[in-house]
Enzyme design. Structure first.
Site, mmCIF file in Angstrom:
data_model
loop_
_atom_site.group_PDB
_atom_site.id
_atom_site.type_symbol
_atom_site.label_atom_id
_atom_site.label_comp_id
_atom_site.label_asym_id
_atom_site.label_seq_id
_atom_site.Cartn_x
_atom_site.Cartn_y
_atom_site.Cartn_z
ATOM 1 N N CYS A 1 0.819 -1.212 0.000
ATOM 2 C CA CYS A 1 0.000 0.000 0.000
ATOM 3 C C CYS A 1 0.855 1.265 0.000
ATOM 4 O O CYS A 1 0.434 2.302 -0.506
ATOM 5 C CB CYS A 1 -0.911 0.010 1.226
ATOM 6 S SG CYS A 1 -2.182 -1.257 1.185
ATOM 7 N N ARG B 1 4.317 1.445 -0.911
ATOM 8 C CA ARG B 1 5.496 1.509 -1.767
ATOM 9 C C ARG B 1 5.383 0.516 -2.920
ATOM 10 O O ARG B 1 4.717 -0.533 -2.801
ATOM 11 C CB ARG B 1 6.763 1.225 -0.960
ATOM 12 C CG ARG B 1 6.895 -0.183 -0.426
ATOM 13 C CD ARG B 1 8.062 -0.320 0.538
ATOM 14 N NE ARG B 1 7.768 0.336 1.803
ATOM 15 C CZ ARG B 1 8.295 1.505 2.206
ATOM 16 N NH1 ARG B 1 9.178 2.121 1.448
ATOM 17 N NH2 ARG B 1 7.948 2.041 3.352
ATOM 18 N N GLU C 1 6.303 -0.543 12.158
ATOM 19 C CA GLU C 1 5.254 -1.546 11.935
ATOM 20 C C GLU C 1 5.862 -2.877 11.500
ATOM 21 O O GLU C 1 6.949 -2.945 10.951
ATOM 22 C CB GLU C 1 4.245 -1.038 10.908
ATOM 23 C CG GLU C 1 4.848 -0.649 9.567
ATOM 24 C CD GLU C 1 4.701 -1.736 8.523
ATOM 25 O OE1 GLU C 1 4.089 -2.767 8.818
ATOM 26 O OE2 GLU C 1 5.216 -1.552 7.414
ATOM 27 N N GLN D 1 4.204 -5.328 9.515
ATOM 28 C CA GLN D 1 3.713 -5.932 8.283
ATOM 29 C C GLN D 1 4.753 -5.940 7.162
ATOM 30 O O GLN D 1 4.775 -6.835 6.333
ATOM 31 C CB GLN D 1 2.452 -5.199 7.789
ATOM 32 C CG GLN D 1 1.164 -5.590 8.495
ATOM 33 C CD GLN D 1 1.107 -5.054 9.919
ATOM 34 O OE1 GLN D 1 1.571 -3.953 10.183
ATOM 35 N NE2 GLN D 1 0.543 -5.831 10.831
ATOM 36 N N GLN E 1 5.791 -8.718 4.280
ATOM 37 C CA GLN E 1 5.709 -8.372 2.865
ATOM 38 C C GLN E 1 7.034 -8.639 2.142
ATOM 39 O O GLN E 1 7.041 -9.087 0.988
ATOM 40 C CB GLN E 1 5.295 -6.907 2.719
ATOM 41 C CG GLN E 1 3.847 -6.670 3.142
ATOM 42 C CD GLN E 1 3.544 -5.213 3.472
ATOM 43 O OE1 GLN E 1 4.446 -4.382 3.633
ATOM 44 N NE2 GLN E 1 2.257 -4.891 3.584
ATOM 45 N N GLY F 1 -13.649 -6.807 3.764
ATOM 46 C CA GLY F 1 -12.388 -7.487 3.456
ATOM 47 C C GLY F 1 -12.035 -8.479 4.540
ATOM 48 O O GLY F 1 -12.034 -8.133 5.726
ATOM 49 N N GLU G 1 -5.702 -10.443 5.784
ATOM 50 C CA GLU G 1 -4.955 -10.231 7.034
ATOM 51 C C GLU G 1 -5.251 -8.867 7.643
ATOM 52 O O GLU G 1 -5.484 -8.747 8.851
ATOM 53 C CB GLU G 1 -3.451 -10.373 6.782
ATOM 54 C CG GLU G 1 -2.612 -10.171 8.030
ATOM 55 C CD GLU G 1 -1.124 -10.210 7.748
ATOM 56 O OE1 GLU G 1 -0.343 -10.144 8.720
ATOM 57 O OE2 GLU G 1 -0.727 -10.290 6.563
ATOM 58 N N MET G 2 -5.241 -7.817 6.816
ATOM 59 C CA MET G 2 -5.457 -6.476 7.341
ATOM 60 C C MET G 2 -6.875 -6.302 7.860
ATOM 61 O O MET G 2 -7.108 -5.669 8.901
ATOM 62 C CB MET G 2 -5.162 -5.441 6.256
ATOM 63 C CG MET G 2 -4.981 -4.031 6.791
ATOM 64 S SD MET G 2 -3.577 -3.886 7.945
ATOM 65 C CE MET G 2 -2.203 -4.144 6.829
ATOM 66 N N GLY G 3 -7.850 -6.885 7.161
ATOM 67 C CA GLY G 3 -9.229 -6.814 7.626
ATOM 68 C C GLY G 3 -9.411 -7.509 8.960
ATOM 69 O O GLY G 3 -10.098 -7.000 9.857
#
EC number: 1.2.1.70
Length: 410
Positions: free
Chosen positions: A50, A52, A111, A113, A117, A186, A189-191
């Protein structure tokens, strides 16, 4: 070092511009193929999140900017290059990646995440065979270094995920969230992280779920379920709507939302996706506020001591990679010497093998194990020269050892 990268991130491009650079899985594979075949890069890794979009190269024979322009931006947008794109080569690129994995270049400082990634980007490049040994080693060491930093240094004072930062900011501005009705669109994972954070604040939470995913979905305990196709039917009762999908079309559009909402009720919509999930014009509606992830950025100001401590620890891993990079061309020579020593050892033990009362299959397995152990031991000792000699000195020693080994088998 012929290692480089080019890309854009939240520092150089706002969310409206970043979403144009978001790469689907299929597009990433297409770009990687062209980089390998047309630009003859030894290897590449593509990091598309989201915040980069970056392409990492090993042994690239052309301009990084040319690759990015041709493959990501497109011919009609070259004027954006200077303002959006950042290129890094050699030591600068290596240092940046080590820090990137720790989250200190992330929109939410520290963070976690980004580490996942980077792992996923490396695994994808490995699976589809567009990685090479140099980038494989660089990313592997960077991931190991980030884990070490996370274990030994408290980079952030609290939870460092985007969902946590969003909840924290909303509490500061809106007050206690207890009892608020929240819809999370959604089920990735983020949801799920968003839903869990809201449940911890005692919100009433519902998550959307597509029909075909019902049997595989993981729903946080305490959360209700709304079929994705029925999401608009539940909007009127919601106070907050969060959208975190990988869709390339809007999950909330203005006209439908306007017809389904309750007039005079305040709504807060949080868009956690790139490309954006929520049609920007939704914000034109009365009593509606739309936030995107740039609104929840957390800067690194006032964290100089943490940054200094982190970079000091990372320097050890930077040196480890540089040392490996310098010695990688000697690996074939080391393998050759190890093979010869293994053959000599095997020949010396021929009588020993025959004297042992075991089956032929067991003897062959024993020989194989001894040969492998010999190779590993010799390689470990020879590569240990890196700790006591300079590269040119090691080359001379290895040349002498190779000649000696060849003499022994004559």
């Amino acid at each position: 070092m012929n290692i480089s990268m080019v890309g854009i991130d939240y520092n150089t491009a706002n969310i409206e511009d970043r979403e144009h650079f978001s790469l689907t899985f299929e597009k990433q594979l297409e770009i990687a193929k062209v980089i390998k075949e047309r630009y003859h890069s030894s290897g590449c890794i593509i990091v598309s999140t989201c915040n980069r979009t970056e392409i990492w190269f090993s042994e690239l024979g052309t301009s990084e900017l040319e690759c990015f322009s041709q493959l990501v931006i497109g011919e009609n947008a070259k004027e954006t290059m200077d303002s959006f794109c950042v290129c890094r080569q050699g030591d600068e690129a290596v240092n940046y990646l080590m820090e990137l994995g720790c989250g200190i270049h992330s929109q939410i400082f520290g963070e976690d995440q980004i580490l996942t990634q980077l792992k996923q980007a490396m695994q994808q490049a490995r699976e589809y065979q567009y990685i090479d040994s140099v980038l494989e080693c660089l990313f592997r060491i960077a991931i190991t270094a980030a884990k070490k930093v996370k274990t030994n240094i408290q980079i952030a004072k609290s939870n460092t995920s985007l969902p946590h930062a969003i909840v924290e900011q909303l509490e500061k501005e809106q007050g206690d969230l207890t009892g608020k009705s929240c819809l999370v669109i959604g089920n990735g994972e983020m949801g799920r992280l968003m839903a869990q954070n809201l449940l911890e604040k005692k919100c009433e939470v519902w998550m959307t779920l597509r029909q075909y995913k019902k049997s595989k979905a993981i729903i946080p305990e305490g959360s209700g379920v709304v079929l994705y196709d029925d999401r608009y039917e539940h909007i009127a009762a919601m106070d907050y709507i969060f959208s975190a999908t990988k869709s390339h079309h809007f999950t909330i559009n203005k006209n439908t939302f306007e017809n389904k909402r309750r007039k005079g009720k305040n709504y807060y919509l949080i868009d956690m996706a790139i490309p954006r999930d929520i049609e920007p014009s939704v914000e034109e509606l009365d009593d509606v506020r739309v936030f995107n992830m740039d609104y929840f950025s957390q800067e690194a100001k006032g964290r100089e001591n943490v940054l200094e401590e982190t970079r000091e620890l990372l320097s050890e891993y930077v040196d480890e990679f540089k040392q490996w990079y310098q010695f990688r061309n000697l690996a074939s020579t080391v393998d050759g010497i190890s093979d010869i020593v293994s053959e000599i050892t095997d020949a010396k033990l021929t009588k020993v093998y025959k004297s042992i009362d075991i089956s032929k299959e067991q003897q062959e397995q024993l020989q194989s194990n001894v040969q492998m152990a010999t190779k590993k031991a010799v390689s470990k000792i020879i590569f240990g020269l890196r700790n006591v000699l300079q590269v040119d000195q090691c080359e001379e020693v290895l040349k002498a050892l190779e000649q000696s080994a060849m003499y022994c088998v004559k």
